[in-house]
Design a protein around this motif. Structure first.
Motif, PDB file in Angstrom:
ATOM      1  N   THR A   1       0.832  -1.200   0.000  1.00 40.95           N
ATOM      2  CA  THR A   1       0.000   0.000   0.000  1.00 40.95           C
ATOM      3  C   THR A   1       0.872   1.258   0.000  1.00 40.95           C
TER       4      THR A   1
ATOM      5  N   GLY B   1       0.485   4.337  -2.477  1.00 42.47           N
ATOM      6  CA  GLY B   1       0.491   5.724  -2.018  1.00 42.47           C
ATOM      7  C   GLY B   1       1.459   6.572  -2.828  1.00 42.47           C
TER       8      GLY B   1
ATOM      9  N   ARG C   1       2.325   6.037  -5.900  1.00 38.46           N
ATOM     10  CA  ARG C   1       1.676   6.263  -7.193  1.00 38.46           C
ATOM     11  C   ARG C   1       0.727   7.461  -7.093  1.00 38.46           C
ATOM     12  N   GLU C   2       0.012   7.553  -5.982  1.00 39.54           N
ATOM     13  CA  GLU C   2      -0.991   8.595  -5.824  1.00 39.54           C
ATOM     14  C   GLU C   2      -0.380   9.977  -5.667  1.00 39.54           C
ATOM     15  N   ASN C   3       0.659  10.078  -4.855  1.00 40.47           N
ATOM     16  CA  ASN C   3       1.214  11.400  -4.572  1.00 40.47           C
ATOM     17  C   ASN C   3       2.597  11.231  -3.943  1.00 40.47           C
TER      18      ASN C   3
ATOM     19  N   ARG D   1       3.803  13.823  -1.326  1.00 40.66           N
ATOM     20  CA  ARG D   1       3.141  13.703  -0.035  1.00 40.66           C
ATOM     21  C   ARG D   1       3.732  12.558   0.770  1.00 40.66           C
ATOM     22  N   MET D   2       4.015  11.441   0.066  1.00 36.49           N
ATOM     23  CA  MET D   2       4.567  10.286   0.759  1.00 36.49           C
ATOM     24  C   MET D   2       5.958  10.620   1.323  1.00 36.49           C
TER      25      MET D   2
ATOM     26  N   LEU E   1       5.553  12.478   4.409  1.00 36.36           N
ATOM     27  CA  LEU E   1       5.154  11.608   5.518  1.00 36.36           C
ATOM     28  C   LEU E   1       6.342  10.830   6.068  1.00 36.36           C
TER      29      LEU E   1
ATOM     30  N   TYR F   1       8.355   8.615   3.978  1.00 29.73           N
ATOM     31  CA  TYR F   1       8.685   7.403   3.228  1.00 29.73           C
ATOM     32  C   TYR F   1       9.843   7.668   2.260  1.00 29.73           C
TER      33      TYR F   1
ATOM     34  N   ASN G   1      -2.989  18.345   0.146  1.00 32.36           N
ATOM     35  CA  ASN G   1      -2.010  17.508  -0.539  1.00 32.36           C
ATOM     36  C   ASN G   1      -2.253  16.081  -0.047  1.00 32.36           C
ATOM     37  N   ILE G   2      -3.160  15.402  -0.712  1.00 37.64           N
ATOM     38  CA  ILE G   2      -3.620  14.108  -0.217  1.00 37.64           C
ATOM     39  C   ILE G   2      -3.399  13.022  -1.265  1.00 37.64           C
ATOM     40  N   LEU G   3      -3.793  11.806  -0.945  1.00 42.85           N
ATOM     41  CA  LEU G   3      -3.679  10.701  -1.893  1.00 42.85           C
ATOM     42  C   LEU G   3      -5.068  10.489  -2.488  1.00 42.85           C
ATOM     43  N   PRO G   4      -5.335  11.087  -3.649  1.00 49.81           N
ATOM     44  CA  PRO G   4      -6.704  11.274  -4.140  1.00 49.81           C
ATOM     45  C   PRO G   4      -7.530   9.997  -4.324  1.00 49.81           C
ATOM     46  N   ASN G   5      -6.920   8.923  -4.834  1.00 46.11           N
ATOM     47  CA  ASN G   5      -7.722   7.742  -5.155  1.00 46.11           C
ATOM     48  C   ASN G   5      -7.740   6.694  -4.049  1.00 46.11           C
ATOM     49  N   LEU G   6      -7.290   7.101  -2.871  1.00 46.56           N
ATOM     50  CA  LEU G   6      -7.365   6.191  -1.738  1.00 46.56           C
ATOM     51  C   LEU G   6      -8.412   6.735  -0.766  1.00 46.56           C
TER      52      LEU G   6
ATOM     53  N   GLU H   1      -7.415   5.170   4.454  1.00 48.35           N
ATOM     54  CA  GLU H   1      -6.119   4.735   3.941  1.00 48.35           C
ATOM     55  C   GLU H   1      -5.107   5.889   3.949  1.00 48.35           C
TER      56      GLU H   1
ATOM     57  N   ARG I   1      -4.075   6.019   7.449  1.00 46.05           N
ATOM     58  CA  ARG I   1      -3.373   4.797   7.826  1.00 46.05           C
ATOM     59  C   ARG I   1      -1.924   4.823   7.311  1.00 46.05           C
ATOM     60  N   LEU I   2      -1.744   5.304   6.076  1.00 50.22           N
ATOM     61  CA  LEU I   2      -0.383   5.390   5.534  1.00 50.22           C
ATOM     62  C   LEU I   2       0.467   6.375   6.332  1.00 50.22           C
TER      63      LEU I   2
ATOM     64  N   GLU J   1      -5.938  16.704   5.929  1.00 49.76           N
ATOM     65  CA  GLU J   1      -4.564  17.198   6.034  1.00 49.76           C
ATOM     66  C   GLU J   1      -4.109  17.181   7.494  1.00 49.76           C
TER      67      GLU J   1
ATOM     68  N   MET K   1      -3.684  13.719   8.863  1.00 50.80           N
ATOM     69  CA  MET K   1      -2.435  13.085   8.453  1.00 50.80           C
ATOM     70  C   MET K   1      -1.256  13.629   9.247  1.00 50.80           C
TER      71      MET K   1
END
Lengths: 327, 268
Positions: A185, A189, A191-193, A196-197, A200, A202, B102-107, B111, B114-115, B170, B173
Motif C-alpha cells: 500500500t 500511495g 503512485r498517488e502522490n 506527499r509520501m 510523511l 517514506y 495535498n492528499i492521496l486522491p484515489n485512496l 487509507e 493509515r499510511l 490534512e 495526516m
C-alpha cells in the motif's frame, strides 16, 4: 459481511477448479495446450507489468529485458551445463537473482527520473540489450536462436500447461498479498502522490526500486517458463519490444492496478490473436490482424480508460443506481 | 541545543527545537525568504503572520525540505538538517500540513491516514499480511479520524471529500505522523464557518498538551492572538518582528507593513 466473504471464497474455489481442469478438456490436435501455456506465461508477464504500471505508476517500455534474461538464462544453462530438475531449480534461483539485481540497477539509477524519462530510459536499455544479444551470436544464436533440451518431466505438454497454470495462480496470490500488505500500500500511495509520501517520511526511491526489482523477478520467471515450454529461444522472440507492448496492451485492456485485469487481458489478447490468425486464411483483410489490436487499444483507452474491469465496475454502479431510483 | 541569543535586553536560555540562521531562498532575482534568523523553543506555539506573498509558505517549504535554501542553515534538535531530503526530516520529527490539500486522491480517507500512521511504525516493513489486519494501526486511525470528525467519511475516496473535509484530512495526516514539530500551513483556509471551531479545538487541544512544538501560519489574526505564545511577522521575505501577541499588534512596523495601520485589530 462474513457471508459475503464466504461466497467470495467459494467463487474463487470454483474458478481455480475450473482453470485447473482446463487442460483435461484439451486435445493437442489444435495446439490448445500450447496456447493455454502461452496465455499463462503472458498472464504472469502482464501481472509483473501491472505491478509497475498499475500499482507503482511507473511506465516502463523496457520490461521485456527481464523476460529475455529469464528465457536466456534457462536456455544457456540447459544447453551448456546440465539438463536436470536440480539444474532447473538452480536456473530458477539464478533467474530471480539476476533479474532482481538488474531491477535494482535500473531502478537505482533511473527511478529518480520523472515518469516519461524513465520510460525512455528503460526502452533504451532494453533495446541496447537486444542489440548486444544479437551481436553475441555465439551465445545467443542471434535472430535464428537455438533450441535446447529440458528435463524429461517438462517434455510433456500437459505437464508444462499445468506447471504454467499453477505458477500463474501462485504468483497471482503472492502478488495480491503483497499489494495489499503495508509495504504494497505504500507503493500505491507513492503512485498517488509521491511528494506527499516523502513528506510523511517514506523513502520513496527505495520503494520504487523495490517495485522494479519484484516486477523484474516475476517477469524473469515468466521468461524462464517461456523457455521451458518452447525449448527454443531467439533474440527477437524473447527480447523483442513487441512483448513489452503486448504486456502493456493486456494490462490496459484488462484494467491496470487490479492484477486480475492483466490475466483477463492476456486471455483475451492471446485468444483473439489466435482467432484472427486462423480467420486470416479465409478473410485476407485479417492478415493485418495487428491493425485490429491497434484499433482496439485506441478504443479501450478512449472509452474504457480503466480497462474491462474498470468499465464493468462502472456499469455495475450505474445499474445499481438506476435500480435504486426506480420505484 | 542551547541558545544564548537575546532579543533586545532579554537574554534567554532555552532548549530550542528548531533554529535557522541566515535562511534565504531566491527564485530568479526575487528573494522569497530573506536572511531569516529564527528560533523555536521546545513546546512553544508560534504563529507566523504576514501579508500574501510574504514568504510564509516558502519558509515552511524550506523547513520541511520541499525547497532547498540558496543560503543559510537549519538545525533541528541540534543537528543540521539543511541538506536533508523531506523524508529524512519527517522521520526525525518535522511534520507538515499543506495549505493546498495535498492528499492521496484515489485512496480512502482511512487509507490516507493509515499510511501516515504506518510511516514510522515497524509495520511498514510487513509485506504479506493484509494492511487492514493490524489493529495497532487501525485503532490509531480511528482515534484520529474521530478527533477531526471524519470517521463517517472513512470509506470515501479522498478526492470526493469537500474542500473543508480535505483540510481536515490534512490535519489528520499531520496528527498521524506524531511529530515533535508541527508545521501547520493555514489549517482553516477555505473551511466553512461551521467547520472552523472544531479544527481550532483540535489545535488548541494540541497546544494545551504541551507535548509538541507548533508553528502555525494563519491569516485569521484574532485566532492567532488567542493561541500563540509568540507571533512572528514576515514581510517581503524578512522577519520584521517577533514577540508576544499583544506587543506585535502594537508594533508600529508591523502595523504599517501588514495591518495597514489598523490599530483596532489588536483589541478585537
Amino acid at each position: 459481511m462474513h457471508r459475503h466473504i464466504g461466497l467470495q471464497r467459494l467463487g474463487y474455489g470454483i474458478f481455480v477448479a475450473f482453470v485447473l481442469s482446463l487442460p483435461l478438456f484439451m486435445h493437442d490436435a489444435r495446439n490448445q495446450l500450447f496456447i493455454l501455456t502461452n496465455i499463462a506465461v503472458m498472464a504472469i508477464f502482464a501481472m509483473s507489468y501491472d505491478l509497475l504500471l498499475g500499482y507503482s505508476g511507473i511506465i516502463s517500455f523496457g520490461h521485456v529485458l527481464f523476460f529475455g534474461v529469464g528465457a536466456y538464462v534457462t536456455a544457456i544453462m540447459m544447453k551448456n551445463v546440465s539438463v536436470s530438475i536440480p539444474a532447473l531449480l538452480f536456473v530458477l534461483l539464478l533467474t530471480l537473482l539476476i533479474t532482481a539485481f538488474l531491477g535494482w540497477l535500473i531502478g537505482f539509477f533511473t527511478a529518480r527520473l520523472k515518469s516519461h524519462f524513465f520510460a525512455m530510459f528503460t526502452l533504451a536499455i532494453a533495446e541496447l540489450a537486444a542489440v548486444l544479444m544479437e551481436k553475441a551470436k555465439g551465445i545467443s544464436g542471434g535472430s535464428d536462436g537455438f533450441s535446447f533440451p529440458v528435463p524429461s518431466f517438462f517434455r510433456d505438454k500437459l505437464t508444462v500447461a499445468y506447471v504454467a497454470l499453477i505458477s500463474t495462480l501462485v504468483i497471482f496470490v503472492l502478488l495480491r498479498l503483497f499489494v495489499n500488505s503495508p509495504m504494497g500500500t505504500t507503493i500505491i500511495g507513492i503512485r498517488e502522490n509521491e511528494a506527499r509520501m516523502r513528506a510523511l517520511g517514506y523513502p520513496v526511491l527505495r520503494y520504487k526500486v523495490l517495485a522494479v526489482m519484484i516486477s523484474g523477478a516475476v517477469a524473469g520467471f515468466a521468461g524462464m517458463l517461456y523457455g521451458v515450454s518452447m525449448r527454443f529461444v531467439s533474440v527477437p522472440s524473447v527480447f523483442g519490444i513487441n512483448l513489452t507492448l503486448d504486456a502493456l496492451l493486456m494490462t490496459i485492456v484488462g484494467g491496470a492496478g487490479t492484477l486480475v485485469g492483466p490475466v483477463i487481458g492476456a486471455v483475451l489478447v492471446e485468444l483473439v490473436s489466435q482467432w484472427l490468425q486462423l480467420m486470416a486464411k479465409s478473410v485476407p483483410l485479417l492478415e493485418r490482424w495487428m491493425l485490429f489490436f491497434g484499433l482496439a487499444y485506441i478504443l479501450v483507452v478512449l472509452f474504457f480508460p480503466s480497462g474491462i474491469l474498470g468499465g464493468l465496475q462502472r456499469l455495475l454502479i450505474l445499474w445499481r443506481n438506476r435500480r435504486r431510483k426506480a420505484p | 541545543m542551547l541558545s544564548q541569543q537575546g532579543r533586545g535586553d532579554e537574554v534567554t536560555q532555552v532548549a530550542s527545537i528548531l533554529c535557522t540562521e541566515g535562511l534565504s531562498v531566491a527564485f530568479g532575482g526575487h528573494l522569497a525568504v530573506d536572511d531569516v534568523d529564527f528560533e523555536v523553543p521546545e513546546h512553544a506555539f508560534i504563529s507566523i503572520i504576514g501579508p500574501n506573498g510574504a514568504g510564509k509558505t516558502t519558509f515552511f517549504n524550506l523547513l520541511s525540505g520541499q525547497l532547498k535554501p540558496t543560503k543559510g542553515r537549519i538545525w533541528f534538535r541540534g543537528a543540521e538538517i539543511t541538506h536533508l531530503p523531506p523524508e529524512h526530516r519527517a522521520m526525525l520529527g518535522v511534520g507538515r500540513s499543506f495549505q493546498i490539500a495535498n492528499i492521496l486522491p484515489n485512496l480512502t480517507t482511512f487509507e490516507n491516514v493509515r499510511l501516515a500512521v504506518q510511516a514510522k511504525r515497524p509495520e511498514r516493513f510487513r509485506f504479506f499480511r493484509h494492511h487492514r489486519s493490524f489493529s495497532s494501526l487501525n485503532d490509531r486511525v480511528a482515534e484520529i479520524l474521530g478527533r477531526v470528525s471524519l470517521w463517517h467519511k472513512r470509506e470515501a475516496l479522498a478526492r470526493y471529500l469537500t474542500h473543508g473535509e480535505k483540510r481536515k484530512l490534512e490535519i489528520a495526516m499531520l496528527l498521524a505522523m506524531d511529530s515533535a514539530l508541527f508545521l501547520l500551513d493555514e489549517p482553516t483556509a477555505g473551511m466553512s464557518v461551521e467547520e472552523v471551531p472544531q479544527i481550532l479545538d483540535v489545535i488548541s487541544a494540541l497546544r494545551d498538551e504541551r507535548k509538541r512544538t507548533i508553528l502555525l501560519i494563519e491569516h485569521k489574526v484574532d485566532m492567532v492572538l488567542n493561541l500563540s505564545d509568540t507571533v512572528a511577522v514576515l514581510h517581503q521575505g524578512r522577519l520584521i518582528a517577533q514577540g508576544p501577541p499583544q506587543a506585535i499588534m502594537q508594533n508600529e512596523l508591523v502595523q504599517t507593513a501588514y495591518l495597514g495601520g489598523l490599530g483596532h485589530v489588536g483589541a478585537s
